[in-house]
Scaffold this motif. Structure first.
Motif, PDB file in Angstrom:
ATOM      1  N   ARG A 137      39.567  43.083  46.321  1.00  0.00           N
ATOM      2  CA  ARG A 137      40.155  42.874  45.152  1.00  0.00           C
ATOM      3  C   ARG A 137      40.719  41.590  44.737  1.00  0.00           C
ATOM      4  O   ARG A 137      41.276  40.982  45.597  1.00  0.00           O
ATOM      5  N   SER A 138      40.682  41.350  43.288  1.00  0.00           N
ATOM      6  CA  SER A 138      41.195  40.207  42.879  1.00  0.00           C
ATOM      7  C   SER A 138      40.955  38.864  43.480  1.00  0.00           C
ATOM      8  O   SER A 138      41.688  38.238  44.096  1.00  0.00           O
ATOM      9  N   LEU A 139      39.541  38.509  43.626  1.00  0.00           N
ATOM     10  CA  LEU A 139      39.148  37.407  44.340  1.00  0.00           C
ATOM     11  C   LEU A 139      39.614  36.304  43.677  1.00  0.00           C
ATOM     12  O   LEU A 139      39.823  36.175  42.536  1.00  0.00           O
ATOM     13  N   PHE A 140      39.869  35.155  44.404  1.00  0.00           N
ATOM     14  CA  PHE A 140      40.406  33.631  43.725  1.00  0.00           C
ATOM     15  C   PHE A 140      41.945  33.977  43.333  1.00  0.00           C
ATOM     16  O   PHE A 140      42.204  32.934  42.688  1.00  0.00           O
ATOM     17  N   SER A 141      42.419  35.054  43.543  1.00  0.00           N
ATOM     18  CA  SER A 141      43.979  35.007  43.102  1.00  0.00           C
ATOM     19  C   SER A 141      44.823  34.703  44.302  1.00  0.00           C
ATOM     20  O   SER A 141      44.567  35.437  45.409  1.00  0.00           O
TER      21      SER A 141
END
Length: 558
Positions: free
Chosen positions: A158-162
């Motif tokens: 979930r929410s890659l690059f966050s």
């Protein structure tokens, strides 16, 4: 807590509601406790009685996302030319001032690599066989290709690059959903014997409250570079409002609380929580005294900042590594055979000023780890401790003009003694073709490398080495079977020598449990059971609030 204490609450109504909540969680806690007792029966066979049977993991979390493609660089002519073309103005030179440091890697099949020029300490440790790298590591739910990523057929974290999401996923090993516990917290649930006397937790944090070290039945113990963080919020006599303190009770001072602890209470919640405070105060004093005396047991001179010549910037984590070394020196006095430490070094989010800022920070990282290694040598414990890095994610290969942006896969390093397959670069370092922009392993258009090694594989070998039974590995790392079959004689990556593993790391040595701690957590979640930030379980959390209300009422005469 402040908001709760400021509200006008009916104590009788609150305690009535709290009692119902506690009763609702009783079955859950009983189930989890029984599962833990079954787990430790197998796990304790990996922990001997000798004082020499000590093992520790030290996690150095590089918060912000380290640009590891400038930490470990391909130097074979054609690969370096591709690196230089892709990285542009942030590429590091092969010769001249601040040139890459050559690594004498033993397992790269003709490929050559260099290390960031500020990391001479790590270079020497690598070439002596005491550091290894693991390439292109990142959060994954299942094996994923660029094609399955782009056509959206892969189950993705979930929410890659966050930042927040990826940090949490590295610490929980639940990239597809939330978890109330972390992976080293679950290790402590398995390895900690609740029937044995214990002065402090197996998990020790120098980063305050964190999810990684929070278990279903265990919590972490927070210390500072000066030692303990007292319940009154003072570190070496100085207030520190980052940590929970009982002086938050309106108008209460230390004498008030000490007096209250000594009284008798009829209410179960008040009595339970105040007993916990009393126990914590006693443990705090014990640790503080033990930590101070441990300074005489170990030569800490490698940490002299004047000697290691640390540059400007945040060198606080070097002091924290020193505190870890001092705590390890106190291991026998503390009665500890297994420990996990967490230190967070911040400031790695280099969207700009990458080259200059990272030079200072990687230099300080290298010097701090070398000082820690030398201090472990002074204690004769280099074979007993494994130190490893983690970071939110890697960075884009293409520069934004001044720095690099959030990406996915990145490189990590491990420092250890005779059990480590050092002087090697493990995993799959992307080839020139795989590092090509908008092709190869790029899932974007700026060089966001798709990981080829999962975080589960990365930490699995350390969990097994520490003493987690192969049958319980999935309880610690719920997705591990998507990448590796626990019990297999061939380890997930191979950075630890199989002959240095406990026998229970492999199939045929123990019987896996029918119900794991993972199942216990599912039961807990189904019952809407959640961990509090301080690591207290539901009943204790209710007790905390009830006792605080009681303290406030006694002080104010309500």
């Amino acid at each position: 807590m402040n908001d709760i204490l400021k509200n006008e609450i009916s104590r009788r109504r609150f305690l009535k509601q709290a009692g119902c909540a506690a009763l609702g969680s009783t079955g859950v806690l009983s189930t989890m406790f029984n599962l833990q007792m079954a787990n430790i029966a197998a796990a304790q066979s990996n922990i001997g009685d000798s004082e020499d049977d000590y093992k520790a993991l030290v996690c150095v979390f590089l918060s912000g996302g380290n640009d590891s493609y400038n930490m470990l660089v391909p130097t074979e002519a054609s690969e370096y030319a591709n690196y230089q073309a892709v990285r542009g103005s942030v590429a590091l030179p092969m010769s001249g001032t601040d040139a890459l440091l050559p690594l004498n890697a033993m397992n790269t099949g003709g490929r050559s690599f260099g290390l960031h020029p500020a990391m001479s300490g790590i270079q020497s440790l690598f070439d002596s066989g005491n550091v290894a790298f693991v390439s292109n590591v990142g959060t994954l739910v299942e094996p994923t290709t660029v094609e399955t990523y782009k056509n959206k057929t892969a189950t993705l974290p979930r929410s890659l690059f966050s930042h927040n999401d990826q940090v949490r996923q590295w610490q929980t090993m639940y990239p597809q959903s939330d978890s109330p516990t972390g992976w080293t917290g679950r290790i402590a649930d398995i390895l900690t014997d609740p029937s044995a006397p214990s002065n402090i937790s197996m998990n020790i944090s120098l980063a305050g409250n964190n999810i990684m070290q929070t278990g279903g039945l265990t919590s972490h113990y927070t210390i500072s570079p000066k030692g303990t963080v007292a319940l009154d919020g003072k570190t070496n006599g100085v207030n520190n409002d980052k940590f929970f303190r009982y002086s938050l009770v309106a108008g209460a001072d230390d004498e008030d609380v000490t007096s209250l602890i000594g009284q008798s209470y009829q209410n179960l919640f008040e009595k339970t929580y105040l007993e916990q405070i009393k126990s914590s105060v006693e443990k705090d004093r014990f640790f503080s005294e033990t930590f101070a005396s441990a300074a005489d047991l170990v030569d800490l001179s490698p940490f002299d900042l004047n000697v290691i010549n640390a540059e400007e910037g945040d060198v606080g984590f070097i002091e924290e590594l020193k505190a870890i070394a001092q705590t390890i020196a106190a291991r026998n006095m503390l009665g500890m055979k297994r420990q996990v430490f967490l230190v967070v070094a911040g400031g790695w989010d280099h969207h700009d000023e990458l080259v200059d800022t990272q030079h200072v920070m990687l230099g300080n990282l290298s010097m701090g780890l070398k000082a820690f290694w030398d201090t472990l040598g002074n204690m004769g414990l280099q074979d007993n401790v494994m130190t490893f890095t983690c970071s939110d994610f890697g960075r884009t290969l293409r520069t934004n003009g001044r720095g690099t942006d959030h990406a996915w896969g990145g490189h990590q390093m491990i420092m250890g003694g005779s059990a480590l397959c050092g002087q090697e670069i493990h995993g799959s370092y992307p080839t020139a073709g795989e590092m090509a922009l908008q092709s190869g392993l790029d899932v974007g258009n700026n060089g966001r490398m798709l990981p080829t090694t999962s975080v589960d594989e990365y930490v699995a070998e350390m969990a097994l080495w520490l003493g987690v039974d192969y049958g319980n590995l999935e309880a610690v790392l719920p997705n591990i079977q998507n990448f590796y079959t626990p019990g297999n004689r061939s380890l997930p990556i191979g950075y630890i020598k199989p002959e240095m593993m406990p026998v229970t790391a492999f199939a045929g040595t123990t019987t896996p449990l029918a119900v794991s701690m993972k199942d216990a957590e599912a039961i807990a979640q189904d019952s809407q059971f959640e961990m509090t930030k301080s690591g207290l379980i539901a009943g204790a959390g209710v007790a905390a609030t009830a006792a605080m209300v009681a303290l406030r009422e006694r002080k104010t005469g309500e």
